[in-house]
Scaffold this active site. Structure first.
Site, PDB file in Angstrom:
ATOM      1  N   LYS A 219      -8.498 -22.296  31.268  1.00  0.00           N
ATOM      2  CA  LYS A 219      -8.478 -21.095  30.402  1.00  0.00           C
ATOM      3  C   LYS A 219      -8.321 -21.501  28.925  1.00  0.00           C
ATOM      4  CE  LYS A 219      -7.749 -17.184  28.539  1.00  0.00           C
ATOM      5  NZ  LYS A 219      -8.513 -15.978  28.541  1.00  0.00           N
ATOM      6  N   CYS A 273      -6.663 -14.274  21.156  1.00  0.00           N
ATOM      7  CA  CYS A 273      -6.895 -15.322  22.159  1.00  0.00           C
ATOM      8  C   CYS A 273      -7.387 -16.606  21.518  1.00  0.00           C
ATOM      9  CB  CYS A 273      -7.936 -14.834  23.167  1.00  0.00           C
ATOM     10  SG  CYS A 273      -7.556 -13.191  23.777  1.00  0.00           S
TER      11      CYS A 273
HETATM   12  N1  SAJ Z   1     -16.492 -15.425  16.121  1.00  0.00           N
HETATM   13  C1  SAJ Z   1     -17.179 -16.052  15.081  1.00  0.00           C
HETATM   14  N2  SAJ Z   1     -18.385 -16.654  15.355  1.00  0.00           N
HETATM   15  C2  SAJ Z   1     -18.919 -16.645  16.613  1.00  0.00           C
HETATM   16  C3  SAJ Z   1     -18.218 -16.012  17.664  1.00  0.00           C
HETATM   17  C4  SAJ Z   1     -16.998 -15.406  17.379  1.00  0.00           C
HETATM   18  O1  SAJ Z   1     -16.734 -16.089  13.925  1.00  0.00           O
HETATM   19  O2  SAJ Z   1     -20.026 -17.197  16.782  1.00  0.00           O
HETATM   20  C5  SAJ Z   1     -15.183 -14.801  15.850  1.00  0.00           C
HETATM   21  C6  SAJ Z   1     -15.177 -13.273  16.058  1.00  0.00           C
HETATM   22  O3  SAJ Z   1     -15.674 -12.610  14.937  1.00  0.00           O
HETATM   23  C7  SAJ Z   1     -13.695 -13.022  16.292  1.00  0.00           C
HETATM   24  C8  SAJ Z   1     -13.249 -14.281  17.052  1.00  0.00           C
HETATM   25  O4  SAJ Z   1     -14.240 -15.266  16.798  1.00  0.00           O
HETATM   26  O5  SAJ Z   1     -12.995 -12.939  15.069  1.00  0.00           O
HETATM   27  C9  SAJ Z   1     -13.072 -14.105  18.550  1.00  0.00           C
HETATM   28  O6  SAJ Z   1     -14.093 -13.275  19.072  1.00  0.00           O
HETATM   29  P1  SAJ Z   1     -14.841 -13.551  20.470  1.00  0.00           P
HETATM   30  O7  SAJ Z   1     -15.756 -12.421  20.707  1.00  0.00           O
HETATM   31  O8  SAJ Z   1     -15.440 -14.900  20.462  1.00  0.00           O
HETATM   32  O9  SAJ Z   1     -13.675 -13.630  21.557  1.00  0.00           O
HETATM   33  P2  SAJ Z   1     -12.423 -12.688  21.990  1.00  0.00           P
HETATM   34  O10 SAJ Z   1     -11.199 -13.224  21.301  1.00  0.00           O
HETATM   35  O11 SAJ Z   1     -12.701 -11.246  21.840  1.00  0.00           O
HETATM   36  O12 SAJ Z   1     -12.359 -13.016  23.579  1.00  0.00           O
HETATM   37  C10 SAJ Z   1     -12.213 -14.369  24.007  1.00  0.00           C
HETATM   38  C11 SAJ Z   1     -13.282 -14.669  25.070  1.00  0.00           C
HETATM   39  N3  SAJ Z   1     -13.352 -16.096  25.312  1.00  0.00           N
HETATM   40  C12 SAJ Z   1     -14.534 -16.789  25.267  1.00  0.00           C
HETATM   41  O13 SAJ Z   1     -15.585 -16.263  25.003  1.00  0.00           O
HETATM   42  C13 SAJ Z   1     -14.464 -18.249  25.575  1.00  0.00           C
HETATM   43  C14 SAJ Z   1     -12.945 -13.915  26.368  1.00  0.00           C
HETATM   44  O14 SAJ Z   1     -13.856 -14.269  27.409  1.00  0.00           O
HETATM   45  C15 SAJ Z   1     -11.521 -14.243  26.804  1.00  0.00           C
HETATM   46  O15 SAJ Z   1     -11.163 -13.559  28.014  1.00  0.00           O
HETATM   47  C16 SAJ Z   1     -10.607 -13.772  25.702  1.00  0.00           C
HETATM   48  O16 SAJ Z   1     -10.902 -14.550  24.529  1.00  0.00           O
HETATM   49  C17 SAJ Z   1      -9.165 -13.985  26.157  1.00  0.00           C
HETATM   50  O17 SAJ Z   1      -8.525 -12.997  26.587  1.00  0.00           O
HETATM   51  O18 SAJ Z   1      -8.709 -15.137  26.178  1.00  0.00           O
END
Ligand code: SAJ
Length: 425
Positions: A219, A273
């Site tokens: 995880k 997360c």
């Molecule tokens: N972000 C970027 N660039 C990207 C992708 C994301 O800047 O290319 C930023 C987003 O804007 C945001 C942050 O990263 O600020 C996180 O967003 P996210 O959509 O990547 O993830 P979370 O935090 O909403 O959810 C994550 C997910 N993990 C993965 O994709 C590996 C989700 O599957 C998990 O269940 C969740 O964390 C968790 O609960 O741990």
């Protein structure tokens, strides 16, 4: 034959409540436990206290049909699922590495222990540092010396213990709970078997079996991998800015390569997360987590880099318009949420940037966030503003979140700083 007729879910937050609701929708008797009386009252009234598409309908019918009931203390059940927060210790940590605080897991485990009976299953779902499931089994055993646990009795234990992390994306929780593959980290083979039987009640993805420590690390690895990938993109965006290269064009070109897939730069990494979980790896292995730690610091530095770009842009406007003073300049910030098309402002880099701009700038700061109706206290000196008005009026346009509403409206005048690449040429 393994039968699970009742499940007690500890913690009714973003993961616990949807999971409880999914089990209840399959006609399992679910007791949801939370420390907050208002959360309990809301759920028992058939309502929800979090924003998540489709969850309200499932909770409403589960409560109406008496499959889901919320209360303050755990009650006897066939399985116990712990989904409580694992934040950082307020003043803890070594050097600049924050340490995880396991007090909620410990208190949930100790209260569950009181109602355990032979044959029960206890699953930890909270994102946790490696070794937490073993700690949890230790706390259970301390409370119940009359029962045996897998750390000493292996497959013959009275109580089964497993770590099965949640991996769902906020905003898509219901769909992903059903369709995502699950990792099942039992403390013995039998623990895993029973945990699989429980998740198969509603999970359509594959249940992959491993041990508890590997499941915990897996995880953390998923979110750390994304954090490192985003840090690479964020670092590229800063390098490209110094070399006068459009990073969005660059990434699109590099991604044409069949084995390259660069993520998107942004104003920083938000949410509860990805910006948190990598620290749990660093905490357990500080001398060997150099890349993971550096990625965290690259992503954490990005909001300040954006604020510095805004300062330079203000200086540029003043240089070109010597009769103007900084209080004549209006800045519009587009988006405050931590990612697109949600209303969640917690741990949002966009919010942090907006706050810093309000603090440093003497002119108007227009805040455009189509998903909220009032500003949080920390932004009260700014103005919640309409998209069209801001596009028309602002001298400096700062795009922070790629909400779908923003794609079709590009400012035709003023300076544009686009941290998401949707208004770039
Ligand atoms: N972000 C970027 N660039 C990207 C992708 C994301 O800047 O290319 C930023 C987003 O804007 C945001 C942050 O990263 O600020 C996180 O967003 P996210 O959509 O990547 O993830 P979370 O935090 O909403 O959810 C994550 C997910 N993990 C993965 O994709 C590996 C989700 O599957 C998990 O269940 C969740 O964390 C968790 O609960 O741990």
């Amino acid at each position: 034959m393994i039968t699970i007729n009742s499940i007690c879910v500890m913690g009714l937050g973003y993961i616990g409540l949807p999971t409880a609701a999914m089990f209840a929708s399959k006609k399992i008797k679910v007791i949801g436990v939370d420390v907050s009386q208002s959360v309990i009252d809301t759920i028992n009234a058939g309502d929800i206290h979090i924003v998540e598409p489709d969850l309200n309908v499932i909770v409403k019918s589960a409560v109406r049909d008496s499959y889901l009931r919320a209360t303050t203390y755990p009650e006897p059940a066939d399985a116990f699922l712990i989904a409580v927060p694992t934040p950082f210790l307020a003043n803890g940590g070594v050097g600049d590495v924050p340490s995880p605080d396991l007090k909620f897991v410990e208190s949930a485990a100790r209260s569950v222990a009181k109602v355990l009976k032979k044959g029960d299953l206890v699953v930890l779902e909270s994102t946790s540092p490696v070794g937490t499931t073993e700690n949890m089994a230790g706390w259970l055993a301390e409370e119940r010396p009359d029962l045996t646990f897998p750390q000493t009795a292996g497959n013959d234990s009275d109580i089964r213990v497993a770590y099965c992390p949640e991996r769902v994306l906020p905003g898509c929780v219901i769909r992903e709970l059903v369709s995502n593959d699950r990792i099942i980290g039992g403390m013995s083979e039998k623990c895993s078997k029973i945990a699989i039987a429980m998740y198969e009640i509603f999970v359509e993805g594959t249940c992959a079996v491993t041990n508890a420590r590997t499941a915990e690390m897996s995880k953390l690895t998923e979110n750390a991998s994304r954090d490192v990938g985003i840090a690479f993109a964020n670092e590229l965006s800063i390098i490209c800015d110094t070399l006068d290269i459009d990073v969005w064009e660059l990434i699109a070109l590099a991604n044409l390569h069949p084995r390259v897939n660069i993520l998107k730069p942004g104003p920083g990494v938000g949410g509860h997360c990805i910006a948190v979980d990598p620290w749990f790896i660093v905490d357990r292995s500080p001398n060997h987590s150099k890349l993971i730690k550096t990625a965290r610091s690259v992503n954490d530095h990005k909001p300040q880099w954006v604020v510095d770009k805004v300062k330079l842009a203000i200086a540029d406007i003043l240089l070109k318009n010597p009769t103007k003073s900084s209080c004549d300049i209006s800045i519009a910030c587009y988006g405050l949420a931590f990612k697109p098309n949600i209303d969640d402002l917690r741990e949002s880099p966009a919010l942090l940037i907006a706050k810093k701009i309000i603090e440093m700038h003497s002119g108007a700061v227009l805040l455009v966030e189509p998903n909220i109706t009032s500003l949080p206290e920390t932004l009260k000196k700014g103005q919640l503003s309409d998209l069209d008005k801001s596009i028309e009026e602002a001298d400096l346009h700062l795009l922070l979140v790629d909400h779908s509403d923003f794609y079709s409206r590009r400012p035709s005048s003023g300076i544009v700083i686009d941290t998401r690449g949707i208004w770039s040429a």
